[in-house]
Scaffold this motif. Structure first.
Motif, PDB file in Angstrom:
ATOM      1  N   SER A 255       5.415  -5.034 -21.923  1.00 28.36           N
ATOM      2  CA  SER A 255       4.995  -5.116 -23.324  1.00 28.36           C
ATOM      3  C   SER A 255       5.819  -6.138 -24.091  1.00 28.36           C
ATOM      4  CB  SER A 255       5.077  -3.749 -23.984  1.00 28.36           C
ATOM      5  OG  SER A 255       6.431  -3.318 -24.067  1.00 28.36           O
ATOM      6  N   SER A 256       7.101  -6.278 -23.740  1.00 23.61           N
ATOM      7  CA  SER A 256       7.947  -7.280 -24.406  1.00 23.61           C
ATOM      8  C   SER A 256       7.449  -8.683 -24.099  1.00 23.61           C
ATOM      9  CB  SER A 256       9.394  -7.148 -23.951  1.00 23.61           C
ATOM     10  OG  SER A 256       9.919  -5.911 -24.340  1.00 23.61           O
ATOM     11  N   TRP A 257       7.118  -8.955 -22.829  1.00 20.69           N
ATOM     12  CA  TRP A 257       6.618 -10.273 -22.473  1.00 20.69           C
ATOM     13  C   TRP A 257       5.248 -10.532 -23.085  1.00 20.69           C
ATOM     14  CZ3 TRP A 257       9.367 -14.143 -21.186  1.00 20.69           C
ATOM     15  CH2 TRP A 257      10.545 -13.979 -20.467  1.00 20.69           C
ATOM     16  N   MET A 258       4.439  -9.510 -23.214  1.00 19.04           N
ATOM     17  CA  MET A 258       3.125  -9.682 -23.837  1.00 19.04           C
ATOM     18  C   MET A 258       3.277 -10.058 -25.313  1.00 19.04           C
ATOM     19  SD  MET A 258       0.815  -9.240 -21.519  1.00 19.04           S
ATOM     20  CE  MET A 258      -0.697  -8.732 -22.270  1.00 19.04           C
TER      21      MET A 258
ATOM     22  N   LYS B  52       3.262 -14.291 -29.580  1.00 17.96           N
ATOM     23  CA  LYS B  52       3.938 -15.079 -30.612  1.00 17.96           C
ATOM     24  C   LYS B  52       3.955 -16.553 -30.237  1.00 17.96           C
ATOM     25  CE  LYS B  52       6.993 -11.577 -32.546  1.00 17.96           C
ATOM     26  NZ  LYS B  52       8.383 -11.166 -32.766  1.00 17.96           N
ATOM     27  N   LEU B  53       4.148 -16.836 -28.966  1.00 15.15           N
ATOM     28  CA  LEU B  53       4.189 -18.216 -28.499  1.00 15.15           C
ATOM     29  C   LEU B  53       2.841 -18.893 -28.684  1.00 15.15           C
ATOM     30  CD1 LEU B  53       6.154 -20.190 -27.170  1.00 15.15           C
ATOM     31  CD2 LEU B  53       5.274 -19.449 -24.973  1.00 15.15           C
ATOM     32  N   ARG B  54       1.758 -18.169 -28.448  1.00 11.16           N
ATOM     33  CA  ARG B  54       0.419 -18.740 -28.630  1.00 11.16           C
ATOM     34  C   ARG B  54       0.112 -18.978 -30.107  1.00 11.16           C
ATOM     35  NH1 ARG B  54      -0.449 -15.392 -24.237  1.00 11.16           N
ATOM     36  NH2 ARG B  54      -0.987 -13.601 -25.504  1.00 11.16           N
TER      37      ARG B  54
END
Length: 130
Positions: free
Chosen positions: A29-32, A37-39
């Protein structure tokens, strides 16, 4: 004496070296969230408006230098051949490039070639093609 009891209790609690693991879905979930946010971030555009005048002026300057060099070599060839003399190889360069200037021109040419090669190599590495 309650101080000793609490010290012993603290030592007992801290002496356990159990590995602390995150919950089962925490990492995913952290990476998602990070990817979302990056997108949403917008890429910084290249400032073409500021770079364009520099590129145009440098292109014009390069063209002028090339034309001046070609004209100088052509005039040297005309003056040499019009008198019926055979031009020696040392006179094939314009008079400005004799001596120390000839050495500077060679080093400048080598620096330009090295720069071109390094830029092309780094662009290939950055694009992922090998």
């Amino acid at each position: 004496m309650t101080t000793n009891a609490s010290d012993e209790e603290i030592d007992r609690v801290l002496s356990f070296e159990d590995e602390i693991l995150p919950s089962s879905g925490f990492a995913i979930s952290s990476w998602m969230r990070f990817g979302a946010k990056l997108r949403r971030l917008r890429q910084i555009p290249f400032p073409w408006i500021r770079a364009l005048p520099v590129l145009v002026v440098s292109g014009i300057a390069l063209a002028l230098v090339l034309v001046a060099g070609i004209v100088a070599v052509a005039q040297l060839g005309k003056s040499c051949c019009s008198r019926g003399f055979r031009c020696p190889p040392t006179l094939a360069l314009p008079p400005l490039l004799h001596g120390a200037m000839e050495s500077a021109a060679i080093w400048t040419l080598l620096a330009l070639v090295a720069t071109f090669v390094s830029v092309k190599f780094s662009m290939r590495l950055a694009s992922g093609r090998r």
